[in-house]
Design an enzyme around this catalytic site. Structure first.
Site, PDB file in Angstrom:
ATOM      1  N   HIS A 162       0.820  -1.219   0.000  1.00  0.00           N
ATOM      2  CA  HIS A 162       0.000   0.000   0.000  1.00  0.00           C
ATOM      3  C   HIS A 162       0.857   1.275   0.000  1.00  0.00           C
ATOM      4  O   HIS A 162       0.296   2.375  -0.076  1.00  0.00           O
ATOM      5  CB  HIS A 162      -0.925   0.024   1.217  1.00  0.00           C
ATOM      6  N   ASP A 197      -2.754 -10.728  -2.479  1.00  0.00           N
ATOM      7  CA  ASP A 197      -3.245 -10.306  -1.175  1.00  0.00           C
ATOM      8  C   ASP A 197      -4.755 -10.067  -1.234  1.00  0.00           C
ATOM      9  O   ASP A 197      -5.318  -9.829  -2.308  1.00  0.00           O
ATOM     10  CB  ASP A 197      -2.522  -9.017  -0.791  1.00  0.00           C
TER      11      ASP A 197
END
Length: 347
Positions: A162, A197
């Protein structure tokens, strides 16, 4: 396969993060690594430790994926924050820019708001050492694969996918997956990143979105209703030289392993068209049905299948640990993935 980890990562272990306005115990703590290490050792895998500082090239390599001012922020912000009257023990933003940001601020409070895009990335007095150790672990694994010594797994925490060019979010500060790809690019011309993910790898996408030398693909819970919300749609395909080099496959919340494997096949089809010379897998284990950040409903056996499918790709491979949070099955999920990968790997 070779396995890498640094105990220096323990220097970063946040106590809480904010969930829907409520301070909540953070699942991204040192216990994650403890469970994953225990699972690897129980499966008979030897994990190589290192000092967590990184090579002489690490700072230069980090500047290929993050801006210099962001890296300086991570390195210095806690000391500057503590010098403020009445400052909290950890750096947590209380203001964020909106609309078109006009200038880069000099004040520590403003810089925190500029660089920390959500409330999941508190920075404590030793956080930078842990963050750097995580990045150095990815670097070690990438150098191993770059040297032609085989495949590698990097046990990285905090995770990284992220983290964008100059932003932290979702427990992530330095983009370990992007760093691994950047190191591989020193040897080969085309690298692919497969993100499996639970969450979309928005930081990785941002870093490579306008580049044609690194292909990025992500299968994840639909960001229309799930973190990170603002990125991850199927319409995001890259721009400029990177047009066609980004592929997102969002899945409905609660999707099972069958749906996930179909999404993975879509990514693999796109990867084949790109014709990479090496692969980085952003390995999240949080798609399991019992993960505390639950969004998908994979079983342990599904992680074996994912590992086996990725093992069939004929490219040198780095596995970089991303999400997956403490549950009774966390280590079992990793062991299943590694078993599937190693049992089906052909060289």
């Amino acid at each position: 396969m070779h396995f890498f980890y640094s105990s220096g990562q323990k220097a970063h272990s946040p106590k809480t993060f904010l969930v829907r306005g409520e301070p909540t115990p953070s699942p991204e703590h040192t216990g994650r690594a403890d469970r994953l290490l225990a699972a690897l050792e129980a499966s008979g895998h030897e994990v190589s430790g290192h000092d967590g500082v990184g090579s002489d090239h690490l700072d230069q390599r980090l500047q290929t994926i993050h801006t210099a001012r962001y890296l300086d922020f991570l390195r210095t912000i806690h000391k500057r924050w503590q010098a403020l009257p009445g400052a909290s023990e950890v750096v947590i933003p209380n203001v964020h820019p909106t609309g078109e940001r006009q200038r880069y601020p000099s004040h520590p409070v403003a810089q925190a708001g500029w660089h920390l895009h959500d409330m999941a990335c508190p920075i404590g007095p030793t956080s930078y050492q842990g963050i750097r150790a995580s990045a150095a672990t990815a670097e070690c694994a990438a150098d191993f694969v770059k040297a032609g010594q085989g495949d590698a797994y990097a046990l990285c925490r905090p995770p990284g996918h992220h983290a964008g060019p100059e932003s932290a979010g979702g427990f992530c500060f330095i983009n370990n997956t992007a760093l691994a790809a950047s190191v591989l690019r020193e040897r080969v011309d085309r690298v692919a990143i497969l993100d499996v993910d639970l969450h979309h790898g928005n930081g990785t996408q941002d870093i490579f979105y306008s580049r044609g030398d690194v292909w990025t693909g992500s299968v994840h819970a639909d960001t229309e209703v799930f973190y990170p919300f603002f990125w991850g749609s199927s319409g995001e395909q890259g721009t400029g030289e990177g047009l066609g080099c980004n592929l997102n496959v969002p899945l409905p919340l609660g999707s099972d392993g069958t749906a996930f494997m179909l999404g993975l096949e879509t990514l693999i089809s796109g990867l084949r068209m790109f014709q990479p010379e090496a692969i980085v897998v952003a390995l999240g284990l949080d798609a399991h049905k019992d993960d505390p950040l639950a969004g998908l409903a994979l079983e342990i056996s599904d992680f074996f299948d994912i590992g086996a499918r990725l093992a069939a790709l004929p490219h040198p491979c780095i596995l970089v640990q991303e999400g997956g949070y403490p549950t009774d099955t966390l280590g079992t999920n990793l062991a299943a993935f590694i078993d599937g990968f190693t049992q089906h790997r052909q060289h």
